[in-house]
Write an enzyme that holds these catalytic residues in place. Structure first.
Site, PDB file in Angstrom:
ATOM      1  N   TYR A  17       2.492  -2.112 -21.421  1.00  0.00           N
ATOM      2  CA  TYR A  17       2.449  -0.943 -21.652  1.00  0.00           C
ATOM      3  C   TYR A  17       2.001  -0.763 -23.093  1.00  0.00           C
ATOM      4  O   TYR A  17       2.185  -1.318 -23.920  1.00  0.00           O
ATOM      5  CB  TYR A  17       3.620  -0.065 -21.233  1.00  0.00           C
ATOM      6  CG  TYR A  17       4.712  -0.009 -22.061  1.00  0.00           C
ATOM      7  CD1 TYR A  17       4.813   0.888 -23.195  1.00  0.00           C
ATOM      8  CD2 TYR A  17       5.748  -0.788 -21.979  1.00  0.00           C
ATOM      9  CE1 TYR A  17       5.857   1.193 -23.977  1.00  0.00           C
ATOM     10  CE2 TYR A  17       6.782  -0.752 -22.775  1.00  0.00           C
ATOM     11  CZ  TYR A  17       6.889   0.212 -23.480  1.00  0.00           C
ATOM     12  OH  TYR A  17       7.944   0.273 -24.494  1.00  0.00           O
ATOM     13  N   CYS A  18       1.428   0.519 -23.497  1.00  0.00           N
ATOM     14  CA  CYS A  18       0.859   0.663 -24.557  1.00  0.00           C
ATOM     15  C   CYS A  18       0.852   2.465 -24.745  1.00  0.00           C
ATOM     16  O   CYS A  18       1.440   3.263 -24.014  1.00  0.00           O
ATOM     17  CB  CYS A  18      -0.508   0.317 -24.981  1.00  0.00           C
ATOM     18  SG  CYS A  18      -1.961   0.859 -24.027  1.00  0.00           S
ATOM     19  N   ARG A  19      -0.058   3.102 -25.540  1.00  0.00           N
ATOM     20  CA  ARG A  19      -0.126   4.509 -25.646  1.00  0.00           C
ATOM     21  C   ARG A  19      -0.872   5.083 -24.641  1.00  0.00           C
ATOM     22  O   ARG A  19      -0.218   5.909 -23.892  1.00  0.00           O
ATOM     23  CB  ARG A  19      -0.636   4.935 -27.002  1.00  0.00           C
ATOM     24  CG  ARG A  19      -1.078   6.411 -27.431  1.00  0.00           C
ATOM     25  CD  ARG A  19      -1.493   6.480 -28.558  1.00  0.00           C
ATOM     26  NE  ARG A  19      -2.047   8.084 -28.753  1.00  0.00           N
ATOM     27  CZ  ARG A  19      -3.228   8.360 -28.200  1.00  0.00           C
ATOM     28  NH1 ARG A  19      -4.063   7.566 -27.652  1.00  0.00           N
ATOM     29  NH2 ARG A  19      -3.387   9.656 -28.242  1.00  0.00           N
TER      30      ARG A  19
END
Length: 101
Positions: free
Chosen positions: A64-66
């Site tokens: 996951y990221c932003r």
């Protein structure tokens, strides 16, 4: 590459599943808000510095990221490195915070 929604991932976390969750954001982003994933910035993955993740090659790994963009890149790159079961969190932390506050 598979995807998972914030709702699906949270349900699995809440159910107590043992998950391999990797946050590919930068340290300051991780410090601001995270869902318990192991911090492993995308730059390290792209520079092929994946020794610490090597043991996860045959396991399910949720990246996951932003927003889902960097984690999507991480998923694609991990697949080229031989990872067999990578999942991208759709919408990243932006969507997570929108859904769960």
């Amino acid at each position: 590459m598979k995807t998972i929604t914030a709702e699906e991932l949270k349900a699995r976390i809440d159910a107590g599943e043992e998950l391999n969750i990797v946050d590919v954001r930068e340290p300051h982003e991780h410090a601001e808000f995270n869902i318990g994933g192991t911090l492993y910035p995308l730059g390290r993955i792209l520079s092929m510095d994946v020794d610490e993740l090597e043991e996860l090659k045959e396991k399910e790994v949720v990246f996951y990221c932003r927003s889902g963009n960097r984690s999507g890149q991480a998923c694609m790159f991990a697949e080229t490195m031989g990872f067999t079961n990578v999942i991208n969190l759709t919408g990243g932390m932006l969507n997570w915070r929108q859904v769960f506050g």
